[in-house]
Design a protein around this motif. Structure first.
Motif, PDB file in Angstrom:
ATOM      1  N   VAL A 184       0.847  -1.187   0.000  1.00  0.00           N
ATOM      2  CA  VAL A 184       0.000   0.000   0.000  1.00  0.00           C
ATOM      3  C   VAL A 184       0.883   1.237   0.000  1.00  0.00           C
ATOM      4  O   VAL A 184       1.577   1.503   0.984  1.00  0.00           O
ATOM      5  CB  VAL A 184      -0.943  -0.007   1.218  1.00  0.00           C
ATOM      6  N   LEU A 185       0.896   1.962  -1.096  1.00  0.00           N
ATOM      7  CA  LEU A 185       1.748   3.142  -1.243  1.00  0.00           C
ATOM      8  C   LEU A 185       0.893   4.335  -1.647  1.00  0.00           C
ATOM      9  O   LEU A 185       1.070   4.909  -2.719  1.00  0.00           O
ATOM     10  CB  LEU A 185       2.840   2.890  -2.290  1.00  0.00           C
ATOM     11  N   PHE A 186      -0.052   4.685  -0.806  1.00  0.00           N
ATOM     12  CA  PHE A 186      -0.926   5.819  -1.071  1.00  0.00           C
ATOM     13  C   PHE A 186      -0.444   7.031  -0.287  1.00  0.00           C
ATOM     14  O   PHE A 186      -0.048   6.915   0.877  1.00  0.00           O
ATOM     15  CB  PHE A 186      -2.372   5.496  -0.687  1.00  0.00           C
ATOM     16  N   SER A 187      -0.477   8.168  -0.917  1.00  0.00           N
ATOM     17  CA  SER A 187      -0.073   9.419  -0.270  1.00  0.00           C
ATOM     18  C   SER A 187      -1.300  10.270  -0.011  1.00  0.00           C
ATOM     19  O   SER A 187      -2.207  10.343  -0.846  1.00  0.00           O
ATOM     20  CB  SER A 187       0.933  10.178  -1.149  1.00  0.00           C
ATOM     21  N   ARG A 188      -1.321  10.883   1.129  1.00  0.00           N
ATOM     22  CA  ARG A 188      -2.442  11.764   1.482  1.00  0.00           C
ATOM     23  C   ARG A 188      -2.251  13.140   0.845  1.00  0.00           C
ATOM     24  O   ARG A 188      -1.124  13.598   0.692  1.00  0.00           O
ATOM     25  CB  ARG A 188      -2.564  11.876   2.996  1.00  0.00           C
ATOM     26  N   PRO A 189      -3.334  13.805   0.520  1.00  0.00           N
ATOM     27  CA  PRO A 189      -3.234  15.096  -0.194  1.00  0.00           C
ATOM     28  C   PRO A 189      -2.902  16.266   0.726  1.00  0.00           C
ATOM     29  O   PRO A 189      -3.602  17.289   0.733  1.00  0.00           O
ATOM     30  CB  PRO A 189      -4.624  15.241  -0.819  1.00  0.00           C
ATOM     31  N   TRP A 190      -1.811  16.119   1.494  1.00  0.00           N
ATOM     32  CA  TRP A 190      -1.476  17.208   2.423  1.00  0.00           C
ATOM     33  C   TRP A 190      -1.064  18.473   1.688  1.00  0.00           C
ATOM     34  O   TRP A 190      -1.357  19.580   2.137  1.00  0.00           O
ATOM     35  CB  TRP A 190      -0.362  16.760   3.360  1.00  0.00           C
ATOM     36  N   ARG A 191      -0.356  18.312   0.572  1.00  0.00           N
ATOM     37  CA  ARG A 191       0.081  19.501  -0.162  1.00  0.00           C
ATOM     38  C   ARG A 191      -1.123  20.294  -0.664  1.00  0.00           C
ATOM     39  O   ARG A 191      -1.160  21.530  -0.558  1.00  0.00           O
ATOM     40  CB  ARG A 191       0.958  19.083  -1.346  1.00  0.00           C
ATOM     41  N   GLN A 192      -2.102  19.591  -1.197  1.00  0.00           N
ATOM     42  CA  GLN A 192      -3.305  20.276  -1.672  1.00  0.00           C
ATOM     43  C   GLN A 192      -4.045  20.951  -0.520  1.00  0.00           C
ATOM     44  O   GLN A 192      -4.569  22.060  -0.674  1.00  0.00           O
ATOM     45  CB  GLN A 192      -4.218  19.278  -2.383  1.00  0.00           C
TER      46      GLN A 192
ATOM     47  N   LEU B 208     -11.049  11.962  -0.178  1.00  0.00           N
ATOM     48  CA  LEU B 208      -9.757  11.374  -0.505  1.00  0.00           C
ATOM     49  C   LEU B 208      -9.068  10.838   0.743  1.00  0.00           C
ATOM     50  O   LEU B 208      -8.511   9.732   0.751  1.00  0.00           O
ATOM     51  CB  LEU B 208      -8.868  12.406  -1.193  1.00  0.00           C
ATOM     52  N   LEU B 209      -9.079  11.618   1.810  1.00  0.00           N
ATOM     53  CA  LEU B 209      -8.449  11.187   3.057  1.00  0.00           C
ATOM     54  C   LEU B 209      -9.096   9.920   3.592  1.00  0.00           C
ATOM     55  O   LEU B 209      -8.410   8.982   4.013  1.00  0.00           O
ATOM     56  CB  LEU B 209      -8.519  12.313   4.089  1.00  0.00           C
ATOM     57  N   SER B 210     -10.421   9.878   3.594  1.00  0.00           N
ATOM     58  CA  SER B 210     -11.114   8.696   4.103  1.00  0.00           C
ATOM     59  C   SER B 210     -10.868   7.484   3.207  1.00  0.00           C
ATOM     60  O   SER B 210     -10.788   6.351   3.703  1.00  0.00           O
ATOM     61  CB  SER B 210     -12.607   8.981   4.221  1.00  0.00           C
ATOM     62  N   SER B 211     -10.723   7.701   1.893  1.00  0.00           N
ATOM     63  CA  SER B 211     -10.452   6.589   0.982  1.00  0.00           C
ATOM     64  C   SER B 211      -9.078   5.991   1.243  1.00  0.00           C
ATOM     65  O   SER B 211      -8.923   4.759   1.300  1.00  0.00           O
ATOM     66  CB  SER B 211     -10.553   7.060  -0.470  1.00  0.00           C
ATOM     67  N   VAL B 212      -8.073   6.839   1.411  1.00  0.00           N
ATOM     68  CA  VAL B 212      -6.727   6.343   1.710  1.00  0.00           C
ATOM     69  C   VAL B 212      -6.713   5.628   3.057  1.00  0.00           C
ATOM     70  O   VAL B 212      -6.111   4.554   3.205  1.00  0.00           O
ATOM     71  CB  VAL B 212      -5.716   7.505   1.693  1.00  0.00           C
ATOM     72  N   ARG B 213      -7.391   6.185   4.038  1.00  0.00           N
ATOM     73  CA  ARG B 213      -7.442   5.565   5.360  1.00  0.00           C
ATOM     74  C   ARG B 213      -8.122   4.195   5.296  1.00  0.00           C
ATOM     75  O   ARG B 213      -7.695   3.242   5.959  1.00  0.00           O
ATOM     76  CB  ARG B 213      -8.180   6.483   6.337  1.00  0.00           C
TER      77      ARG B 213
ATOM     78  N   TYR C  21      -5.930   8.413  -8.093  1.00  0.00           N
ATOM     79  CA  TYR C  21      -6.347   7.460  -9.130  1.00  0.00           C
ATOM     80  C   TYR C  21      -5.141   6.696  -9.680  1.00  0.00           C
ATOM     81  O   TYR C  21      -5.222   5.481  -9.909  1.00  0.00           O
ATOM     82  CB  TYR C  21      -7.073   8.209 -10.246  1.00  0.00           C
ATOM     83  N   ARG C  22      -4.026   7.398  -9.918  1.00  0.00           N
ATOM     84  CA  ARG C  22      -2.827   6.718 -10.411  1.00  0.00           C
ATOM     85  C   ARG C  22      -2.310   5.700  -9.387  1.00  0.00           C
ATOM     86  O   ARG C  22      -1.927   4.585  -9.761  1.00  0.00           O
ATOM     87  CB  ARG C  22      -1.746   7.742 -10.735  1.00  0.00           C
ATOM     88  N   GLU C  23      -2.305   6.096  -8.126  1.00  0.00           N
ATOM     89  CA  GLU C  23      -1.829   5.161  -7.093  1.00  0.00           C
ATOM     90  C   GLU C  23      -2.760   3.977  -6.946  1.00  0.00           C
ATOM     91  O   GLU C  23      -2.309   2.844  -6.714  1.00  0.00           O
ATOM     92  CB  GLU C  23      -1.683   5.912  -5.770  1.00  0.00           C
ATOM     93  N   LEU C  24      -4.055   4.216  -7.079  1.00  0.00           N
ATOM     94  CA  LEU C  24      -5.021   3.111  -7.015  1.00  0.00           C
ATOM     95  C   LEU C  24      -4.804   2.158  -8.188  1.00  0.00           C
ATOM     96  O   LEU C  24      -4.878   0.937  -8.020  1.00  0.00           O
ATOM     97  CB  LEU C  24      -6.436   3.660  -7.024  1.00  0.00           C
ATOM     98  N   GLU C  25      -4.564   2.693  -9.367  1.00  0.00           N
ATOM     99  CA  GLU C  25      -4.330   1.848 -10.536  1.00  0.00           C
ATOM    100  C   GLU C  25      -3.065   1.009 -10.362  1.00  0.00           C
ATOM    101  O   GLU C  25      -3.028  -0.168 -10.721  1.00  0.00           O
ATOM    102  CB  GLU C  25      -4.223   2.736 -11.785  1.00  0.00           C
ATOM    103  N   GLU C  26      -2.006   1.619  -9.822  1.00  0.00           N
ATOM    104  CA  GLU C  26      -0.768   0.883  -9.591  1.00  0.00           C
ATOM    105  C   GLU C  26      -0.954  -0.213  -8.526  1.00  0.00           C
ATOM    106  O   GLU C  26      -0.404  -1.308  -8.633  1.00  0.00           O
ATOM    107  CB  GLU C  26       0.337   1.836  -9.174  1.00  0.00           C
ATOM    108  N   TRP C  27      -1.726   0.094  -7.491  1.00  0.00           N
ATOM    109  CA  TRP C  27      -1.951  -0.879  -6.426  1.00  0.00           C
ATOM    110  C   TRP C  27      -2.757  -2.067  -6.910  1.00  0.00           C
ATOM    111  O   TRP C  27      -2.509  -3.202  -6.556  1.00  0.00           O
ATOM    112  CB  TRP C  27      -2.651  -0.189  -5.249  1.00  0.00           C
TER     113      TRP C  27
END
Length: 234
Positions: free
Chosen positions: A11-19, A73-78, A228-234
């Motif tokens: 699992v290599l998902f990043s949270r949208p902290w920058r956004q 997005l945060l809840s999806s990554v969590r 979406y890109r990270e989900l596709e890779e996972w």
């Protein structure tokens, strides 16, 4: 590969902290600008409180829509991280963005191999849900522009006929001097041009709100594309 074999899928998902940081900065700058220009904004608002109130209401709806998408997005990554850590145990309720993925993973396990049609179906479902949220935000931004233009045309529709009446009232009466006629013209033009300024101020308010909502939607879109890109890779 046999149905019971597992594959390594870290699992290599990043949270949208920058956004989130950029969104907070944008809203902070808007709040500071509104604080310093409160007198001007108050004058613009009370010039047409119903229309300007609708513009401000739609603006806050657009901001809340962007914040909701970031929270999603945060809840999806969590949820993905929690499910991958303990697929057999109790986990949080899946967000609406990952409803199809939740149903499939709960029936197969976190590390089971997915067929190509299942994978494409999940990705298409996530993409369609993301697009639906984006369309709502874009629609709200377009409504802000429309309401601003509506205020402009409304002001022009009421100002131009009144300006014609002012010009028609310039016929001098008996014993009236040219100075009095010019003073009446000056007062009428000042009042009507002031109404045109009020009309254009509503357009300015709507365009500014649309610009801010559009910028927030752009930041959210960057986070959604990366997810979406990270989900596709996972």
């Amino acid at each position: 590969m046999q149905p019971n074999e597992t594959v390594t899928a870290p699992v290599l998902f990043s949270r949208p902290w920058r956004q989130i940081v950029f969104m907070v900065l944008v809203m902070a700058l808007v709040a500071v600008g509104a604080w310093f220009g409160i007198a001007t904004i108050e004058g613009i608002f009370w010039s047409n409180p119903y229309l300007n109130g609708a513009i401000i209401f739609v603006f806050f709806l657009g901001v809340l829509s962007c914040l909701r998408q970031v929270a999603q997005l945060l809840s999806s990554v969590r949820w993905i991280e929690g499910f991958a850590a303990n697929p057999a145990g109790e986990s949080l309720a899946a967000p609406s963005l990952l409803a199809p993925l939740s149903t499939l993973l709960r029936s197969r396990g976190a590390r089971m191999q997915l067929s190509a049609p299942s994978t494409r179906s999940i990705l298409d479902s996530v993409a369609s849900r993301v697009d639906e949220d984006r369309e709502i935000t874009r629609y709200l931004a377009n409504i802000l522009i429309f309401l601003g233009l509506l205020g402009t045309f409304y002001g022009l529709a009421t100002t131009v006929p009144a300006l014609v009446e002012t010009i028609r009232s310039l016929n001098p009466t008996a014993g009236e001097s040219g100075v009095e006629v010019f003073a009446r013209l000056q007062a009428g033009l000042e009042r009507q041009l002031g109404g045109m300024g009020t009309a254009f101020s509503s357009s300015l308010l709507g365009l500014a709100g649309s610009l801010i909502v559009g910028l927030l939607e752009l930041l959210v879109g960057h986070g959604q594309n990366r997810f979406y890109r990270e989900l596709e890779e996972w």
